[in-house]
Design a protein around this motif. Structure first.
Motif, PDB file in Angstrom:
ATOM      1  N   ARG A   1     -29.925  68.480  -0.398  1.00 43.76           N
ATOM      2  CA  ARG A   1     -29.183  67.408   0.268  1.00 43.76           C
ATOM      3  C   ARG A   1     -29.313  66.139  -0.566  1.00 43.76           C
ATOM      4  O   ARG A   1     -30.422  65.725  -0.897  1.00 43.76           O
ATOM      5  N   ILE A   2     -28.184  65.538  -0.867  1.00 48.27           N
ATOM      6  CA  ILE A   2     -28.173  64.305  -1.659  1.00 48.27           C
ATOM      7  C   ILE A   2     -27.524  63.218  -0.813  1.00 48.27           C
ATOM      8  O   ILE A   2     -26.337  63.306  -0.484  1.00 48.27           O
ATOM      9  N   THR A   3     -28.291  62.214  -0.455  1.00 51.72           N
ATOM     10  CA  THR A   3     -27.780  61.134   0.386  1.00 51.72           C
ATOM     11  C   THR A   3     -27.230  60.012  -0.490  1.00 51.72           C
ATOM     12  O   THR A   3     -27.754  59.728  -1.553  1.00 51.72           O
ATOM     13  N   PRO A   4     -26.163  59.361  -0.047  1.00 47.78           N
ATOM     14  CA  PRO A   4     -25.583  58.270  -0.832  1.00 47.78           C
ATOM     15  C   PRO A   4     -26.376  56.979  -0.678  1.00 47.78           C
ATOM     16  O   PRO A   4     -27.122  56.790   0.282  1.00 47.78           O
ATOM     17  N   LYS A   5     -26.189  56.063  -1.642  1.00 54.07           N
ATOM     18  CA  LYS A   5     -26.810  54.751  -1.541  1.00 54.07           C
ATOM     19  C   LYS A   5     -26.155  53.931  -0.443  1.00 54.07           C
ATOM     20  O   LYS A   5     -26.816  53.127   0.211  1.00 54.07           O
ATOM     21  N   THR A   6     -24.869  54.117  -0.258  1.00 51.30           N
ATOM     22  CA  THR A   6     -24.153  53.364   0.765  1.00 51.30           C
ATOM     23  C   THR A   6     -24.348  54.030   2.127  1.00 51.30           C
ATOM     24  O   THR A   6     -24.584  55.237   2.209  1.00 51.30           O
ATOM     25  N   PRO A   7     -24.260  53.274   3.227  1.00 50.40           N
ATOM     26  CA  PRO A   7     -24.364  53.889   4.559  1.00 50.40           C
ATOM     27  C   PRO A   7     -23.294  54.951   4.766  1.00 50.40           C
ATOM     28  O   PRO A   7     -22.191  54.859   4.213  1.00 50.40           O
ATOM     29  N   VAL A   8     -23.628  55.972   5.547  1.00 49.09           N
ATOM     30  CA  VAL A   8     -22.697  57.080   5.757  1.00 49.09           C
ATOM     31  C   VAL A   8     -21.385  56.593   6.350  1.00 49.09           C
ATOM     32  O   VAL A   8     -20.302  57.056   5.959  1.00 49.09           O
ATOM     33  N   ARG A   9     -21.442  55.663   7.270  1.00 46.60           N
ATOM     34  CA  ARG A   9     -20.203  55.165   7.876  1.00 46.60           C
ATOM     35  C   ARG A   9     -19.308  54.505   6.833  1.00 46.60           C
ATOM     36  O   ARG A   9     -18.094  54.643   6.866  1.00 46.60           O
TER      37      ARG A   9
ATOM     38  N   HIS B   1     -12.482  39.431 -16.394  1.00 50.81           N
ATOM     39  CA  HIS B   1     -13.138  39.083 -15.135  1.00 50.81           C
ATOM     40  C   HIS B   1     -13.952  40.281 -14.627  1.00 50.81           C
ATOM     41  O   HIS B   1     -13.471  41.418 -14.644  1.00 50.81           O
ATOM     42  N   GLN B   2     -15.156  40.011 -14.158  1.00 50.61           N
ATOM     43  CA  GLN B   2     -16.017  41.037 -13.567  1.00 50.61           C
ATOM     44  C   GLN B   2     -16.229  40.724 -12.091  1.00 50.61           C
ATOM     45  O   GLN B   2     -16.668  39.625 -11.736  1.00 50.61           O
ATOM     46  N   HIS B   3     -15.890  41.709 -11.251  1.00 51.34           N
ATOM     47  CA  HIS B   3     -16.019  41.561  -9.799  1.00 51.34           C
ATOM     48  C   HIS B   3     -17.011  42.602  -9.288  1.00 51.34           C
ATOM     49  O   HIS B   3     -17.008  43.750  -9.757  1.00 51.34           O
ATOM     50  N   ALA B   4     -17.835  42.225  -8.333  1.00 50.25           N
ATOM     51  CA  ALA B   4     -18.797  43.152  -7.731  1.00 50.25           C
ATOM     52  C   ALA B   4     -18.521  43.252  -6.240  1.00 50.25           C
ATOM     53  O   ALA B   4     -18.466  42.238  -5.537  1.00 50.25           O
ATOM     54  N   LEU B   5     -18.308  44.467  -5.765  1.00 50.10           N
ATOM     55  CA  LEU B   5     -18.101  44.706  -4.339  1.00 50.10           C
ATOM     56  C   LEU B   5     -19.422  45.066  -3.681  1.00 50.10           C
ATOM     57  O   LEU B   5     -20.179  45.882  -4.210  1.00 50.10           O
ATOM     58  N   ASP B   6     -19.685  44.496  -2.548  1.00 50.90           N
ATOM     59  CA  ASP B   6     -20.855  44.864  -1.750  1.00 50.90           C
ATOM     60  C   ASP B   6     -20.403  45.878  -0.709  1.00 50.90           C
ATOM     61  O   ASP B   6     -19.820  45.514   0.316  1.00 50.90           O
ATOM     62  N   LEU B   7     -20.652  47.162  -0.977  1.00 48.62           N
ATOM     63  CA  LEU B   7     -20.164  48.219  -0.093  1.00 48.62           C
ATOM     64  C   LEU B   7     -20.886  48.241   1.243  1.00 48.62           C
ATOM     65  O   LEU B   7     -20.500  49.004   2.146  1.00 48.62           O
TER      66      LEU B   7
ATOM     67  N   LYS C   1     -15.423  50.716 -11.797  1.00 48.00           N
ATOM     68  CA  LYS C   1     -16.627  51.317 -12.345  1.00 48.00           C
ATOM     69  C   LYS C   1     -17.657  51.462 -11.229  1.00 48.00           C
ATOM     70  O   LYS C   1     -18.081  50.466 -10.641  1.00 48.00           O
ATOM     71  N   TYR C   2     -18.052  52.692 -10.962  1.00 48.55           N
ATOM     72  CA  TYR C   2     -19.086  52.903  -9.943  1.00 48.55           C
ATOM     73  C   TYR C   2     -20.448  52.715 -10.600  1.00 48.55           C
ATOM     74  O   TYR C   2     -21.183  53.663 -10.870  1.00 48.55           O
ATOM     75  N   LYS C   3     -20.757  51.459 -10.884  1.00 49.67           N
ATOM     76  CA  LYS C   3     -22.012  51.100 -11.528  1.00 49.67           C
ATOM     77  C   LYS C   3     -22.597  49.894 -10.819  1.00 49.67           C
ATOM     78  O   LYS C   3     -21.878  49.127 -10.166  1.00 49.67           O
ATOM     79  N   THR C   4     -23.886  49.737 -10.956  1.00 49.49           N
ATOM     80  CA  THR C   4     -24.548  48.540 -10.472  1.00 49.49           C
ATOM     81  C   THR C   4     -25.090  47.766 -11.660  1.00 49.49           C
ATOM     82  O   THR C   4     -25.409  48.334 -12.702  1.00 49.49           O
ATOM     83  N   GLU C   5     -25.179  46.467 -11.473  1.00 51.25           N
ATOM     84  CA  GLU C   5     -25.646  45.616 -12.561  1.00 51.25           C
ATOM     85  C   GLU C   5     -27.129  45.836 -12.817  1.00 51.25           C
ATOM     86  O   GLU C   5     -27.940  45.851 -11.895  1.00 51.25           O
ATOM     87  N   LYS C   6     -27.491  46.009 -14.087  1.00 54.76           N
ATOM     88  CA  LYS C   6     -28.881  46.166 -14.477  1.00 54.76           C
ATOM     89  C   LYS C   6     -29.434  44.822 -14.953  1.00 54.76           C
ATOM     90  O   LYS C   6     -28.737  43.810 -14.975  1.00 54.76           O
ATOM     91  N   THR C   7     -30.705  44.835 -15.338  1.00 47.05           N
ATOM     92  CA  THR C   7     -31.346  43.596 -15.769  1.00 47.05           C
ATOM     93  C   THR C   7     -30.597  42.954 -16.921  1.00 47.05           C
ATOM     94  O   THR C   7     -30.432  41.727 -16.986  1.00 47.05           O
ATOM     95  N   ALA C   8     -30.119  43.766 -17.843  1.00 47.08           N
ATOM     96  CA  ALA C   8     -29.401  43.247 -19.010  1.00 47.08           C
ATOM     97  C   ALA C   8     -27.930  42.974 -18.725  1.00 47.08           C
ATOM     98  O   ALA C   8     -27.192  42.592 -19.627  1.00 47.08           O
ATOM     99  N   GLY C   9     -27.502  43.162 -17.494  1.00 44.23           N
ATOM    100  CA  GLY C   9     -26.106  42.931 -17.137  1.00 44.23           C
ATOM    101  C   GLY C   9     -25.299  44.212 -17.169  1.00 44.23           C
ATOM    102  O   GLY C   9     -25.816  45.315 -17.346  1.00 44.23           O
TER     103      GLY C   9
ATOM    104  N   ALA D   1     -21.476  47.247  -7.245  1.00 44.49           N
ATOM    105  CA  ALA D   1     -22.495  46.283  -6.798  1.00 44.49           C
ATOM    106  C   ALA D   1     -22.899  45.452  -7.990  1.00 44.49           C
ATOM    107  O   ALA D   1     -22.688  45.829  -9.147  1.00 44.49           O
ATOM    108  N   GLY D   2     -23.510  44.310  -7.698  1.00 42.23           N
ATOM    109  CA  GLY D   2     -23.995  43.463  -8.773  1.00 42.23           C
ATOM    110  C   GLY D   2     -24.350  42.083  -8.281  1.00 42.23           C
ATOM    111  O   GLY D   2     -23.897  41.648  -7.219  1.00 42.23           O
TER     112      GLY D   2
END
Length: 423
Positions: free
Chosen positions: A76-84, A390-396, A331-339, A366-367
């Motif tokens: 079972r692999i759970t997502p980072k985002t809430p199930v809803r 332009h770089q946009h980050a969505l908060d899911l 891009k399904y990525k999150t921002e890391k320390t180096a951007g 995310a970011g």
């Protein structure tokens, strides 16, 4: 035997979390590594009999049966985002126009469940129930068979080839009005897929079993074969929501229908594809409100001779349908320390250059840095200034209304860009 009572091991992982050391026998570890379910599965160099398992972008649940052993392994692999919120994204991938109009949770009903398996089982069961509420759909299907009586038309070539002209039997073909149609085959297969998994709540399991009985006249799908094709029509309109959701389980990344000796039952969502579908689907609906059109995976070439192909996730066009006004890549990525990765900026810069745009947009899952703008040195956009990325980050984790508001803002920005006269 109920799948929950079958002998086996269960492993719980989290999407893109750190690798977890799990005790596994060598045969099961090798089978899991070969399955493609995880981003990595390698022997733990520090613990004998253990494997380091790390999940990637695939979330969901699968049951693996290894030919060398008598037991099974459920992952079972759970997502980072809430199930809803996951099911809100899924609703957009299934029907962007409807999800955009509703603008709320519940496009795919996950019930009160907070885990992927019971939530999806509940959603599929509710959709199948709604589809079958007015009865099992029937349709005409071409049948070719050998029979003792003539029905329909005689297949003369087959009659001569198989029976040298003798009768009976007779090789015939006719259109049968039956419940054994692609729509019912797909719904039955989806119900059976979920019934084979542990973790499906008892009430949902009983209702799924009831639907399977109602669909018994539909032939089961053959493992490894492509899903049967169906065409949307007025007659199957009540089936369409259930069919789209069922195909999510059965088609594409669904491991149940992969050929080979390794048996995998279950379903997996690719969060990369799901996020991309959500971003492009929502933005396509948003730009329509400004009279723009959007093309997804629009094909262009980087070079003049057409050898290097590029395919931006979304290109927005002016009302004439020919003049590009914006390009967006998800891009399904999150921002890391180096951007964020610099390669993403290079990619969008190439899109802007080919399309003749002075602005390009990257949308991340995310970011910490939202709205960051990079002006490219030495570049000259059509308006004379440097190309801006332009770089946009969505908060899911935010609500649907807030997420959709972000797309409306981006669509308004694209609509406000002056029309460019390309040379």
């Amino acid at each position: 035997m109920n799948p929950e009572d079958a002998p086996g091991t269960s492993i719980a992982l989290r999407e893109y979390a750190r690798a977890r050391s799990v005790p596994l026998d060598p045969a099961t570890g090798r089978a899991l590594a070969a399955s493609g379910v995880l981003e990595s599965a390698v022997p733990d160099p520090h613990r004998d009999g253990h494997w380091l398992l790390r999940a990637g972008s695939l979330v969901g649940a699968v049951r693996l049966r290894v030919p060398e052993t008598s037991c099974s392994l459920t992952v079972r692999i759970t997502p980072k985002t809430p199930v809803r919120r996951l099911f809100f994204l899924l609703g957009f991938s299934l029907d962007p126009a409807k999800a955009w109009r509703s603008g709320r949770d519940g496009t795919v009903d996950a019930g009160a469940y907070e885990d992927v398996v019971p939530a999806l089982a509940h959603a599929v069961e509710r959709q199948i129930d709604a589809a079958l509420r007015q009865g099992v759909l029937q349709g005409y299907r071409r049948v070719e068979e050998s029979a003792l009586v003539v029905r329909g038309r005689i297949r003369e070539a087959e009659q001569l080839r198989r029976h040298f002209g003798r009768t009976p039997p007779v090789e015939i073909t006719y259109d049968a009005y039956t419940a054994d149609i692609p729509e019912n085959r797909i719904l039955r297969a989806a119900a059976e897929s979920l019934l084979r998994l542990p973790g499906v709540p008892g009430p949902v399991r009983r209702r799924l079993a009831h639907h399977r009985v109602r669909l018994v006249d539909a032939e089961p799908l053959v493992r490894g074969h492509a899903l049967p094709a169906w065409q949307p029509s007025r007659l199957n309109a009540r089936y369409q929501p259930a069919l789209r959701l069922a195909e999510v389980i059965l088609a594409g990344a669904s491991p149940e229908h992969r050929p080979g000796d390794l048996r995998l039952d279950g379903f997996l969502f690719d969060m990369n594809a799901l996020f991309e579908d959500f971003v492009t689907g929502a933005l396509r609906e948003a730009v329509r409100e400004h009279g723009l059109t959007a093309r997804l995976q629009d094909r262009h070439h980087l070079d003049t001779v057409g050898r290097i192909r590029i395919r931006p996730d979304l290109v927005a066009y002016a009302a004439d349908g020919r003049t590009p006004v914006g390009v967006v890549d998800a891009k399904y990525k999150t921002e890391k320390t180096a951007g964020y990765p610099s390669a993403d900026l290079y990619q969008v810069l190439a899109y802007c250059t080919v399309l003749g745009l002075d602005e390009g947009h990257l949308v991340y899952a995310a970011g910490r840095t939202d709205g960051h703008v990079h002006e490219v040195r030495g570049s000259a956009g059509p308006q004379g200034q440097g190309i801006r990325l332009h770089q946009h980050a969505l908060d899911l984790n935010r609500g649907p209304d807030e997420l959709l508001a972000d797309f409306r803002d981006l669509a308004a920005r694209l609509a406000a860009v002056p029309i460019r006269l390309r040379s």
